[in-house]
Scaffold this active site. Structure first.
Site, PDB file in Angstrom:
ATOM      1  N   ASP A   1       0.819  -1.216   0.000  1.00  0.00           N
ATOM      2  CA  ASP A   1       0.000   0.000   0.000  1.00  0.00           C
ATOM      3  C   ASP A   1       0.855   1.268   0.000  1.00  0.00           C
ATOM      4  O   ASP A   1       2.081   1.217   0.187  1.00  0.00           O
ATOM      5  CB  ASP A   1      -0.947  -0.007   1.211  1.00  0.00           C
ATOM      6  CG  ASP A   1      -0.268  -0.363   2.525  1.00  0.00           C
ATOM      7  OD1 ASP A   1       0.984  -0.392   2.571  1.00  0.00           O
ATOM      8  OD2 ASP A   1      -0.967  -0.612   3.515  1.00  0.00           O
TER       9      ASP A   1
ATOM     10  N   ASN B   1      -7.579  -2.721  14.266  1.00  0.00           N
ATOM     11  CA  ASN B   1      -8.965  -3.060  13.904  1.00  0.00           C
ATOM     12  C   ASN B   1      -9.012  -4.240  12.928  1.00  0.00           C
ATOM     13  O   ASN B   1     -10.027  -4.498  12.305  1.00  0.00           O
ATOM     14  CB  ASN B   1      -9.677  -1.837  13.312  1.00  0.00           C
ATOM     15  CG  ASN B   1      -8.985  -1.314  12.058  1.00  0.00           C
ATOM     16  OD1 ASN B   1      -8.029  -1.911  11.578  1.00  0.00           O
ATOM     17  ND2 ASN B   1      -9.469  -0.205  11.535  1.00  0.00           N
TER      18      ASN B   1
ATOM     19  N   HIS C   1      -7.122  -4.581  10.179  1.00  0.00           N
ATOM     20  CA  HIS C   1      -6.839  -4.317   8.768  1.00  0.00           C
ATOM     21  C   HIS C   1      -5.530  -4.971   8.333  1.00  0.00           C
ATOM     22  O   HIS C   1      -4.606  -5.147   9.116  1.00  0.00           O
ATOM     23  CB  HIS C   1      -6.888  -2.812   8.439  1.00  0.00           C
ATOM     24  CG  HIS C   1      -5.763  -1.970   8.918  1.00  0.00           C
ATOM     25  ND1 HIS C   1      -5.940  -0.894   9.752  1.00  0.00           N
ATOM     26  CD2 HIS C   1      -4.436  -1.989   8.651  1.00  0.00           C
ATOM     27  CE1 HIS C   1      -4.783  -0.316   9.980  1.00  0.00           C
ATOM     28  NE2 HIS C   1      -3.843  -0.957   9.326  1.00  0.00           N
TER      29      HIS C   1
ATOM     30  N   GLU D   1      -9.531  -1.724   5.379  1.00  0.00           N
ATOM     31  CA  GLU D   1     -10.197  -1.431   6.636  1.00  0.00           C
ATOM     32  C   GLU D   1     -11.450  -2.307   6.779  1.00  0.00           C
ATOM     33  O   GLU D   1     -11.952  -2.843   5.786  1.00  0.00           O
ATOM     34  CB  GLU D   1     -10.613   0.048   6.643  1.00  0.00           C
ATOM     35  CG  GLU D   1      -9.442   1.026   6.571  1.00  0.00           C
ATOM     36  CD  GLU D   1      -8.750   1.240   7.919  1.00  0.00           C
ATOM     37  OE1 GLU D   1      -8.752   0.306   8.758  1.00  0.00           O
ATOM     38  OE2 GLU D   1      -8.196   2.325   8.119  1.00  0.00           O
TER      39      GLU D   1
HETATM   40  C1  GLP Z   1      -0.494   0.419   8.736  1.00  0.00           C
HETATM   41  C2  GLP Z   1      -0.136  -0.353   7.450  1.00  0.00           C
HETATM   42  C3  GLP Z   1      -0.291  -1.829   7.627  1.00  0.00           C
HETATM   43  C4  GLP Z   1       0.321  -2.239   8.956  1.00  0.00           C
HETATM   44  C5  GLP Z   1      -0.509  -1.677  10.074  1.00  0.00           C
HETATM   45  C6  GLP Z   1       0.051  -1.979  11.456  1.00  0.00           C
HETATM   46  O1  GLP Z   1      -1.642   1.192   8.653  1.00  0.00           O
HETATM   47  N1  GLP Z   1      -0.864   0.059   6.289  1.00  0.00           N
HETATM   48  O2  GLP Z   1       0.318  -2.510   6.529  1.00  0.00           O
HETATM   49  O3  GLP Z   1       0.341  -3.631   9.067  1.00  0.00           O
HETATM   50  O4  GLP Z   1      -0.727  -0.307   9.922  1.00  0.00           O
HETATM   51  O5  GLP Z   1       1.098  -1.121  11.744  1.00  0.00           O
HETATM   52  P1  GLP Z   1       2.138  -1.339  12.909  1.00  0.00           P
HETATM   53  O6  GLP Z   1       3.001  -2.470  12.469  1.00  0.00           O
HETATM   54  O7  GLP Z   1       2.889  -0.057  13.006  1.00  0.00           O
HETATM   55  O8  GLP Z   1       1.347  -1.668  14.126  1.00  0.00           O
END
Ligand code: GLP
Length: 241
Positions: free
Chosen positions: A67, A136, A138, A143
């Site tokens: 992404d 959440n 995702h 989402e």
């Molecule tokens: C972001 C990314 C995800 C990631 C998630 C968790 O929004 N788009 O790919 O897995 O959040 O992030 P973190 O690893 O910082 O908890």
């Protein structure tokens, strides 16, 4: 689904890096699906260390990232391209022309997403897709929703995701409100999936994703239906399983 529980973040990172290394060693021209966020930082650091020791060769590897924020260009230090460059690409012998991140600067969301889906397809999908997990549930930036999106698409980020990601920006208003992300279908078409999660704050999302009902309101729950998923958790993230 294989679930591996490790003692802490470092142990999780080393185990995840081991799985990615094995993929590169057994198929040097593999396609890696890559993720951003704080969770994979240690995994990438470990891969870089092994590369520097001469144990890994990225010269034939291709990558497709999950992404990108809509509107951020490569030089923006919060863009996911910048993240990948600084955490992995610039430290290893990867051919940058074989690295792919959705183009956040393309103002036409439909075109940007269609083009990216085509790129992923042209590689035949990822051999191994690395995933982090949002609070959440995702994955990528898919989402919670009423359906599982099949292809790369533009999403409106939820309030909770914007808040969670605000820690990387100077102020919350700077966090983009939209992103281009692989769809759930794009992710599920990867041959293998490696999901990593660390910390007690992820424990509930981990439990719902791995043991709850499969539903688009908990996007990661779809992984229960993939034939080849490995989950690497630290003890805190696994505490509610
Ligand atoms: C972001 C990314 C995800 C990631 C998630 C968790 O929004 N788009 O790919 O897995 O959040 O992030 P973190 O690893 O910082 O908890």
């Amino acid at each position: 689904m294989k679930i591996i529980v490790t003692k802490d973040y470092n142990d999780m990172s080393r185990k995840a890096a081991n799985i990615i290394s094995a993929q590169i060693i057994t198929k040097p021209n593999c396609v890696l699906g890559l993720a951003t966020g704080s969770t994979p930082v240690g995994t990438y650091a470990q891969l870089v260390e092994w590369y520097k020791k001469g144990d890994l060769d990225f010269s034939q590897v291709s990558t497709v990232n999950l992404d990108e924020y809509r509107g951020l260009d490569h030089s923006n230090d919060q863009s996911y391209y910048y993240f990948m460059m600084n955490n992995l690409f610039k430290h290893v012998n990867i051919d940058l022309s074989r690295t792919n991140v959705p183009d956040g600067t393309n103002p036409d969301p439909v075109k940007a997403c269609e083009e990216y889906e085509e790129i992923v397809k042209s590689y035949g999908g990822a051999d191994l897709q690395l995933l982090g997990l949002g609070h959440n549930g995702h994955i990528g930036f898919n989402e919670p929703a009423d359906e599982f999106p099949n292809f790369t698409h533009c999403v409106d980020l939820t309030e909770s995701t914007i808040k969670a990601n605000a820690r990387f920006f100077e102020k919350i208003e700077d966090v983009p409100t939209q992103a281009y992300t692989m769809g759930i279908g794009t992710i599920m078409r990867a041959k293998r999936i490696l999901l990593i999660a660390s910390g007690a704050d992820k424990a509930e999302a981990v439990k719902k994703a791995l043991q709850g009902p499969v539903m688009p309101q908990m996007p990661a729950s779809i992984l229960q239906l993939h034939p080849d998923v490995t989950v690497v958790l630290d003890e805190a993230a696994a505490s509610l399983l």
